[in-house]
Write an enzyme that holds these catalytic residues in place. Structure first.
Site, PDB file in Angstrom:
ATOM      1  N   HIS A  89      10.839 -11.617   5.638  1.00 21.50           N
ATOM      2  CA  HIS A  89       9.490 -12.374   5.514  1.00 21.50           C
ATOM      3  C   HIS A  89       8.869 -12.066   4.141  1.00 21.50           C
ATOM      4  O   HIS A  89       9.113 -11.083   3.556  1.00 21.50           O
ATOM      5  CB  HIS A  89       8.357 -12.358   6.616  1.00 21.50           C
ATOM      6  CG  HIS A  89       7.625 -11.270   6.709  1.00 21.50           C
ATOM      7  ND1 HIS A  89       8.260 -10.179   7.246  1.00 21.50           N
ATOM      8  CD2 HIS A  89       6.417 -10.748   6.529  1.00 21.50           C
ATOM      9  CE1 HIS A  89       7.326  -8.884   7.414  1.00 21.50           C
ATOM     10  NE2 HIS A  89       6.293  -9.676   6.945  1.00 21.50           N
ATOM     11  N   HIS A 145       6.672  -6.007   2.459  1.00 20.49           N
ATOM     12  CA  HIS A 145       8.011  -5.987   2.663  1.00 20.49           C
ATOM     13  C   HIS A 145       9.196  -6.489   1.664  1.00 20.49           C
ATOM     14  O   HIS A 145      10.374  -6.229   1.686  1.00 20.49           O
ATOM     15  CB  HIS A 145       8.386  -7.190   3.698  1.00 20.49           C
ATOM     16  CG  HIS A 145       7.662  -6.438   5.105  1.00 20.49           C
ATOM     17  ND1 HIS A 145       8.447  -6.127   6.055  1.00 20.49           N
ATOM     18  CD2 HIS A 145       6.307  -6.601   5.321  1.00 20.49           C
ATOM     19  CE1 HIS A 145       7.457  -5.873   7.128  1.00 20.49           C
ATOM     20  NE2 HIS A 145       6.093  -5.847   6.545  1.00 20.49           N
TER      21      HIS A 145
END
Length: 254
Positions: free
Chosen positions: A52, A57
């Protein structure tokens, strides 16, 4: 095949899956430093998988591409992930350097969140955590419940590779919801021992999460009774039960 989580930030994990020669897939590198350090010990990235768009991330991808400019970066179809070289969506098969993963759409935490399942592993980002689940920043309770149940339906021995070390903080809430669950108590003792010895509590397994994670147990009478006791009114549907449980967790302080 060697699975290793690289700690990042305060509680993130960058997952690496490497072969005996050191070639590795890198999952959700929020920062480049841990991967570069591992490279000094022989890790050679051959591909990046992203679940995502959140910065913790994907934030390290640019620096990794400076070092390895030909790396494929496989990500959901989301314009917020501009550094992707390949897009993948629900039902697609991802093949990189001999590894193969099925893509699962798991919206809820974000609307475009995906997970990768293959080789007995589940890279699920911030959708499913050990003893918990992600906050719903963009999706609906119905979407998140469906996503979690989709993951819970995977084979029980699937190793669950979550994006954060949240097990003990989630455990504090889970034991309030279902204090008489022996599987939960065993998992808490196990996780405490792991952290005290400096080990990650992950990967978990799908079977272990089914037995102890309250967000996968909303149909269990004890969990449903706890939700009703917290809200003070009857629960009309499974989605309502999940939504109430997630709201409870959002406001929970140990």
């Amino acid at each position: 095949m060697h699975l290793l989580p690289l700690p990042a930030f305060e509680d993130n994990y960058i997952w690496t899956l490497r072969d005996d020669a050191g070639r590795a897939l890198v999952v959700d590198p929020g920062e480049a430093g841990p991967v570069l350090c591992a490279a000094a010990d022989g890790l050679l990235p051959v591909g990046i998988l992203l679940t995502h768009h959140h910065h913790d991330h994907i934030g390290g991808v640019g620096e990794l591409l400076e070092r390895w400019p030909d790396l494929p970066v496989i990500a959901p179809d989301d314009e917020r992930i501009a550094i992707a070289t390949r897009r993948t969506g629900d039902g697609d098969r991802v093949e990189v350097a001999g590894w193969g993963f099925d893509t699962l759409a798991v919206p809820g935490h974000t609307v475009s969140h995906i997970a990768f399942h293959g080789h007995g592993l589940l890279f699920c980002g911030d959708t499913l955590f050990s003893l918990g689940c992600g906050r719903m920043f963009e999706g609906t309770p119905a979407q998140m419940l469906d996503s979690l149940e989709r993951l819970a339906a995977l084979p029980g021995d699937t190793r669950v590779c979550c994006g954060h070390e949240y097990t003990l903080s989630n455990a504090a809430f889970a034991r309030v919801v279902e204090p008489d669950n022996p599987a939960l108590m065993r998992r808490i003792e196990e996780a405490q021992a792991m952290r005290q010895s400096g080990r990650p509590t992950l990967p978990s397994s799908v079977a272990a999460e089914r037995e102890a994670n309250p967000f996968l147990r909303i149909d269990v009478p004890a969990v449903r009774a706890a939700i009703v006791g917290q809200t003070g009114h009857p629960i009309r549907s499974r989605v309502d039960a999940f939504a109430a449980l997630r709201r409870w967790k959002d406001g929970f302080r140990a």
